[in-house]
Design a protein around this motif. Structure first.
Motif, PDB file in Angstrom:
ATOM      1  N   TYR A 121       0.862  -1.177   0.000  1.00 35.40           N
ATOM      2  CA  TYR A 121       0.000   0.000   0.000  1.00 35.40           C
ATOM      3  C   TYR A 121       0.903   1.233   0.000  1.00 35.40           C
ATOM      4  N   ILE A 122       0.694   2.121  -0.972  1.00 39.62           N
ATOM      5  CA  ILE A 122       1.495   3.340  -1.050  1.00 39.62           C
ATOM      6  C   ILE A 122       0.531   4.508  -1.228  1.00 39.62           C
ATOM      7  N   ASP A 185       7.261   9.855   3.005  1.00 42.69           N
ATOM      8  CA  ASP A 185       6.112   9.073   2.549  1.00 42.69           C
ATOM      9  C   ASP A 185       6.191   7.653   3.105  1.00 42.69           C
ATOM     10  N   LYS A 186       5.033   7.106   3.459  1.00 42.19           N
ATOM     11  CA  LYS A 186       4.975   5.762   4.025  1.00 42.19           C
ATOM     12  C   LYS A 186       4.687   4.728   2.935  1.00 42.19           C
ATOM     13  N   ILE A 187       5.308   3.595   3.073  1.00 40.70           N
ATOM     14  CA  ILE A 187       5.054   2.427   2.238  1.00 40.70           C
ATOM     15  C   ILE A 187       4.692   1.289   3.189  1.00 40.70           C
ATOM     16  N   THR A 197       5.802  -1.032   8.192  1.00 37.20           N
ATOM     17  CA  THR A 197       5.754   0.351   7.717  1.00 37.20           C
ATOM     18  C   THR A 197       7.160   0.835   7.387  1.00 37.20           C
ATOM     19  N   TYR A 198       7.354   1.160   6.116  1.00 38.38           N
ATOM     20  CA  TYR A 198       8.636   1.712   5.656  1.00 38.38           C
ATOM     21  C   TYR A 198       8.457   3.195   5.353  1.00 38.38           C
ATOM     22  N   VAL A 199       9.522   3.959   5.530  1.00 41.98           N
ATOM     23  CA  VAL A 199       9.491   5.400   5.255  1.00 41.98           C
ATOM     24  C   VAL A 199      10.454   5.698   4.108  1.00 41.98           C
TER      25      VAL A 199
END
Length: 276
Positions: A121-122, A185-187, A197-199
């Motif tokens: 989800y982006i 932005d979150k990925i 959750t990646y940034v």
């Protein structure tokens, strides 16, 4: 002038007229042949143009529709089998630090090309953006299911580099907007175990031969990883393959499936579940 001379003159005149008629017919024949060739060449060029146009329409339009349907079916199938609530946990009281769920659970490497193991989800790509994560980066995977994991990379949440590839303009265009990401932005990555959750940190344009972006510590040979990276790779520019655009992100947090999804993607997770 005698009769013989008159007859000879008439005969010569008729001969000249006959030769002239032959030359005129030959010239007309040549002109007709050239005209036919020009018409044929024009028709062939028009036909070739139509074929090229149809190919472009197929490549840029139909492949996106076809792959989009396949990807949505894959996401729905994953959501149907996912065990866990689709509503986020109640928010923590103001001033309370985020709940710590401990080290992330990392599923074993699949190494099974074509197997869907998660959903990405982006939000920067749209509030409805969710795409399947599939093992493998061959055309068989990228042309149908979208985001493929490099089999040499780690799984989501693992220490090192979780690296994926995707198309920009065709076959679902899963990374069409990769160049719009901005730091912070979150990925979000969902697997059967939970949510990671990646940034997004930065991007880079490289040549297709620069494989060090897939190293456990991207671009740093022989470095021992201590962080959990996610790397997105796609072609650059949008309608070319001369370069690669690389987007780097670092994992910020994780939560198990039992905790529910992050609030930012809860609506989309629930929508995927309902479609499943």
């Amino acid at each position: 002038m005698g009769v013989d001379e008159l007859l000879a003159g008439n005969k010569a005149a008729r001969s000249r007229q006959a030769r002239n008629r032959k030359r005129v017919r030959a010239a007309r024949t040549r002109r007709g042949f050239v005209r036919t060739l020009i018409q044929l060449a024009g028709e062939l060029l028009i036909t070739a143009g139509v074929v090229v146009l149809l190919f472009v329409v197929w490549e840029l339009w139909w492949t996106n529709i076809d792959a989009g349907n396949t990807q949505q079916n894959a996401v729905s199938q994953f959501a149907r089998n996912f065990q866990g609530p689709v509503t986020p946990a109640a928010p923590q009281p103001a001033g309370t630090p985020p709940k710590n769920y401990g080290p992330p659970v990392v599923m074993p490497a699949i190494n099974s090309p074509g197997e869907v193991f998660g959903v990405a989800y982006i939000p920067r790509f749209g509030k409805d953006y969710s795409r399947p994560l599939v093992d493998g980066v061959a055309r068989a995977q990228l042309d149908t299911l979208g985001l493929g994991r490099y089999e040499s990379s780690t799984m989501p949440g693992g220490v090192g580099n979780f690296a994926v590839a995707g198309h920009r303009q065709t076959h679902g265009a899963v990374l069409d907007a990769i160049d719009t990401l901005v730091p912070g932005d979150k990925i979000y990555v969902q697997t059967k175990d939970g949510y990671y959750t990646y940034v997004f940190r930065n991007d880079q344009i490289v040549l297709p031969t620069q494989g060090d972006v897939l190293l456990p510590v991207p671009t740093q040979k022989n470095a021992k990883p201590t962080q959990r990276f996610m790397t997105l790779t796609s072609c650059n520019p949008r309608f070319g393959t001369q370069e690669r655009i690389i987007a780097y992100a670092v994992m910020e947090s994780w939560q198990p499936a039992s905790a529910g999804p992050p609030a930012a993607i809860a609506a989309q997770v629930a929508a995927n579940k309902s479609k499943g």
